[in-house]
Design an enzyme around this catalytic site. Structure first.
Site, short mmCIF file in Angstrom:
data_model
loop_
_atom_site.label_atom_id
_atom_site.label_comp_id
_atom_site.label_asym_id
_atom_site.label_seq_id
_atom_site.Cartn_x
_atom_site.Cartn_y
_atom_site.Cartn_z
NE ARG A 147 -3.83 -1.97 2.61
CZ ARG A 147 -4.99 -2.02 1.96
NH1 ARG A 147 -5.30 -1.06 1.12
NH2 ARG A 147 -5.82 -3.02 2.16
CB ILE A 202 -12.66 -7.76 -1.65
CG1 ILE A 202 -13.25 -9.16 -1.45
CG2 ILE A 202 -12.69 -6.94 -0.38
CD1 ILE A 202 -12.42 -10.04 -0.53
CG ASP A 203 -14.76 -3.33 0.39
OD1 ASP A 203 -14.73 -4.49 0.84
OD2 ASP A 203 -14.21 -2.36 0.96
CG MET A 246 -13.53 -7.82 3.98
SD MET A 246 -14.09 -9.51 4.28
CE MET A 246 -14.42 -10.04 2.62
N GLY A 247 -16.08 -4.17 3.97
CA GLY A 247 -16.91 -3.10 3.44
C GLY A 247 -16.67 -1.81 4.20
NE ARG A 248 -11.22 1.69 4.48
CZ ARG A 248 -10.77 2.18 5.63
NH1 ARG A 248 -10.45 1.35 6.62
NH2 ARG A 248 -10.64 3.49 5.81
CB THR A 352 -10.75 -16.80 6.51
OG1 THR A 352 -10.20 -16.94 7.81
CG2 THR A 352 -10.96 -18.18 5.90
CB ILE A 353 -13.24 -13.78 2.97
CG1 ILE A 353 -14.33 -14.53 3.75
CG2 ILE A 353 -13.78 -13.33 1.61
CD1 ILE A 353 -15.54 -13.68 4.09
NE ARG A 354 -9.57 -8.07 3.90
CZ ARG A 354 -10.12 -7.00 3.32
NH1 ARG A 354 -9.89 -6.79 2.05
NH2 ARG A 354 -10.88 -6.18 4.00
#
Length: 429
Positions: A147, A202-203, A246-248, A352-354
């Site tokens: 990043r 992913i979001d 997830m989901g910022r 785990t999902i990522r």
């Protein structure tokens, strides 16, 4: 940005004069477009205002290309957080360059934009059909990721020095903004280098595209955690299963996972405001009536309920408070004060999902994204990202894609579907 200001035109490095080496395939003409609007009412409104209905270029192979494949060198970077499908996209780009166009030299730059600067000492990896043969079977990225911004001048220096003709950037909003800065510096220097993005978030929060890769896998994997939470909630008196996903800034994973399971009683997303008091009272009523509840919360929901966070991460994102543990503790405290028995299980499957490999549907999507990115780049298009709109792969100017964040409309159909599936009230303020 209002509709009249939308610019769907994709920049090009120059005229295409080299016949494509691809044979026995249906080529796409440059004047083929897919309409931005999907309803007849919106299209007629444009016509009544004296405007052509806006539309995206349709992606795909062109009859003539800009780059000479025999002299071309390409580069690939993967940036930001891990996401299912990263290796699938890398593999797709390499195989398409090699087999469709005969490009022999493809470099993978390690650790995202870091790999394009001299100061980290990362050595580029040579990618071939042999080196990417089975990488799609694994999660993560063989190139590594990072990043944070890097010096644009240094990155373009590297591309120029290595005689790179095409740079493929795989990443989300921050990566695309970096790619835009690189393409602008390239234009200032009048270099013939194409920059083409592949949307990785992913979001699913990149604007002007229906879907980004990794999202379908995330929703599929999230179901496992929701089913576990439901089983735990049903297995105990006054049982509550709480799942953080997830989901910022956009709650699409939470919303679609809720619809995919039909087990969720409360879906909390960043786009829809709720108060702690309103939510707790509604949850209490649910427990009194049904003796169990399943809650799904997106990581960016309810941030205003917690103490203000300070600082940002390397990508410039605000560091969020942990809404999952916050709600877990507040729920226990609330029911404890009310003298009610409670059995709460908290599940956070985010990492785990990522790290999962892509599902079959996402793998197909990644393959086609990679192919269409190569087709676009070979035709000399630049400063663009491959999109997906109304079941068509498209070319989207990066500047347009990063102009705003895609979010759930609290007054739209998707949120109505979620409310109908959960039975939660529209207002928990």
């Amino acid at each position: 940005m209002n509709e009249a200001e939308l610019n769907f035109e994709v920049a090009r490095l120059g005229a295409c004069r080299i016949p494509s080496p691809m044979g026995s395939i249906q080529f796409v003409e440059d004047d083929e477009h897919v309409l931005y609007h999907t309803s007849l009412k919106e299209i007629k409104a444009c016509e009544c205002a004296g405007r052509e209905p806006p539309g995206f270029e349709i992606a795909g192979p062109r009859r003539e290309i800009f780059f000479d494949p025999s002299k071309l060198k390409c580069g690939i970077v993967t940036c930001g957080g891990l996401c299912p499908g990263l290796n699938d996209v890398i593999r797709s780009i390499v195989l398409s360059l090699h087999h469709h166009y005969g490009v022999q030299t493809v470099f993978g730059f390690p650790y995202g934009f870091e790999g394009l600067t001299y100061r980290y000492g990362h050595r580029p990896l040579e990618l071939s059909p042999e080196t990417v043969r089975d990488i799609h079977m694994k999660g993560g990225t063989i190139l590594g990721s990072s990043r944070g911004p890097q010096d644009v001048l240094e990155m373009v220096d590297t591309l120029d020095r290595m005689n790179i003709g095409i740079l493929f950037t795989i990443g989300g909003d921050g990566t695309l903004k970096g790619a835009l800065a690189i393409s602008e510096e390239i234009a200032k220097r009048n270099l013939k280098i194409a920059v083409v993005g592949i949307p990785k978030t992913i979001d699913n929060d990149i604007s002007y595209m229906d879907r980004s890769f990794g999202f379908t896998t995330a929703v599929s994997e999230a179901r496992t955690s929701i089913y576990a939470a439901s089983t735990e909630a049903l297995g105990a008196r006054n049982g509550i299963g709480l799942v953080k996903l997830m989901g910022r800034e956009s709650g699409f994973i939470a919303a679609y996972a809720t619809l995919a399971t039909s087990e969720v009683n409360f879906c909390l997303v960043p786009e829809v405001h709720f108060t702690l008091e309103g939510f707790m009272e509604t949850l209490r009523e649910r427990i009194l009536k049904r003796r169990h509840a399943v809650i799904v919360v997106a990581e960016g929901a309810g941030q205003e309920l917690m103490a203000e966070t300070s600082g940002t991460d390397a990508s410039g994102n605000v560091r969020f408070g942990d809404i999952g543990t916050f709600l877990r503790d507040r729920i226990k405290e609330y029911f404890g004060k009310a003298g009610m028995e409670l059995n709460l299980k908290y599940i956070d499957p985010s990492y785990t999902i990522r790290s999962k490999s892509a599902t079959t549907q996402d793998s197909v999507f990644c393959l086609l994204l990679g192919h269409n990115a190569v087709h676009a780049a070979m035709s000399g298009r630049t400063g663009m990202v491959v999109g997906f709109w109304n079941e068509e792969f498209t070319h989207v100017p990066i500047r347009l894609a990063v102009s705003k964040r895609k979010r759930i409309d609290p007054n739209g159909k998707l949120w109505d579907y979620v409310l109908a599936a959960t039975g939660q009230p529209r207002n928990m303020a």
